[in-house]
Design an enzyme around this catalytic site. Structure first.
Site, PDB file in Angstrom:
ATOM      1  N   ILE A   1       0.873  -1.220  -0.212  1.00  0.00           N
ATOM      2  CA  ILE A   1      -0.113  -0.080  -0.103  1.00  0.00           C
ATOM      3  C   ILE A   1       0.887   1.087  -0.192  1.00  0.00           C
ATOM      4  O   ILE A   1       1.609   1.504   0.939  1.00  0.00           O
ATOM      5  CB  ILE A   1      -0.997  -0.007   1.364  1.00  0.00           C
ATOM      6  CG1 ILE A   1      -1.919  -1.082   1.216  1.00  0.00           C
ATOM      7  CG2 ILE A   1      -1.743   1.532   1.362  1.00  0.00           C
ATOM      8  CD1 ILE A   1      -2.704  -1.425   2.406  1.00  0.00           C
ATOM      9  N   PRO A   2       1.120   1.786  -1.137  1.00  0.00           N
ATOM     10  CA  PRO A   2       2.298   2.946  -1.345  1.00  0.00           C
ATOM     11  C   PRO A   2       2.172   4.171  -0.844  1.00  0.00           C
ATOM     12  O   PRO A   2       1.816   5.105  -1.585  1.00  0.00           O
ATOM     13  CB  PRO A   2       2.116   2.971  -2.976  1.00  0.00           C
ATOM     14  CG  PRO A   2       0.856   2.708  -3.186  1.00  0.00           C
ATOM     15  CD  PRO A   2       0.403   1.715  -2.300  1.00  0.00           C
ATOM     16  N   CYS A   3       2.081   4.252   0.511  1.00  0.00           N
ATOM     17  CA  CYS A   3       1.777   5.681   1.257  1.00  0.00           C
ATOM     18  C   CYS A   3       2.943   6.813   0.912  1.00  0.00           C
ATOM     19  O   CYS A   3       2.590   7.792   1.097  1.00  0.00           O
ATOM     20  CB  CYS A   3       1.487   5.439   2.688  1.00  0.00           C
ATOM     21  SG  CYS A   3       3.009   4.347   3.333  1.00  0.00           S
ATOM     22  N   HIS A   4       3.903   6.182   0.357  1.00  0.00           N
ATOM     23  CA  HIS A   4       5.085   7.121  -0.033  1.00  0.00           C
ATOM     24  C   HIS A   4       4.589   8.166  -1.136  1.00  0.00           C
ATOM     25  O   HIS A   4       5.219   9.097  -1.404  1.00  0.00           O
ATOM     26  CB  HIS A   4       6.521   6.429  -0.436  1.00  0.00           C
ATOM     27  CG  HIS A   4       6.087   5.598  -1.664  1.00  0.00           C
ATOM     28  ND1 HIS A   4       5.843   4.258  -1.458  1.00  0.00           N
ATOM     29  CD2 HIS A   4       6.647   5.556  -2.845  1.00  0.00           C
ATOM     30  CE1 HIS A   4       5.778   3.615  -2.554  1.00  0.00           C
ATOM     31  NE2 HIS A   4       6.187   4.495  -3.646  1.00  0.00           N
TER      32      HIS A   4
END
Length: 172
Positions: free
Chosen positions: A122-125
């Site tokens: 889950i690419p929160c970056h």
């Protein structure tokens, strides 16, 4: 930080170590760890699969993940994480943009981003502040976690050379 013994795998990445935990048939947690942490060979099939998929992403930023994730977090957090999962590699959204998309507030979105159990998957970056890169994993200041966020954004081809949002969106 979690005791190393709880991880089913700890492996080296270009920005530090990544630890992951599995339970039953799901990934329970992915954690960024400093380089000083000892590696742990994957000790089950799911851990081996997760390491392979993360390593594939680290070679090819457009790679997708197909991993069973544990149902964790609040209903709101899961809604934010679903919206984050729809941000394409090489693109970013601000906390405010994401908040408008799901009908919430930027600060609440930021808190949910920081509570993400499955970074990379889950690419929160890919979620940034309106006036800069924003925090990462509940860490606002410069340091290891922001370095990881910068590395991931650069890996995906986001033109990011400073904390200026105009530089982040320059390619968009």
């Amino acid at each position: 930080m979690h005791p190393i013994a709880t991880f089913n795998a700890v492996f080296t990445t270009p920005f530090g170590k990544v630890g992951l935990r599995t339970e039953a048939n799901a990934i329970c947690e992915i954690v960024y760890l400093p380089n000083t942490v000892q590696e742990v060979s994957p000790n089950n099939a799911l851990a081996r699969q997760a390491v392979r998929q993360i390593e594939r992403y680290l070679k090819q930023p457009s790679a997708t993940f197909d991993l069973p994730l544990a149902t964790v977090g609040s209903v709101f957090q899961r809604r934010v994480w679903q919206a984050i999962s729809e941000i394409a590699p090489g693109t970013v959204q601000t906390y405010g943009q994401l908040a408008r998309l799901i009908g919430s507030a930027p600060r609440a979105v930021g808190q949910a981003c920081g509570s993400n159990y499955f970074p990379l998957v889950i690419p929160c970056h890919r979620v940034v502040g309106a006036n800069g890169i924003g925090g990462f994993a509940h860490h606002a200041g410069d340091g290891y976690f922001r370095t990881v966020k910068r590395w991931l954004l650069a890996h995906e081809g986001v033109n990011y050379n400073s904390d200026s949002v105009s530089s982040i969106f320059k390619n968009k």
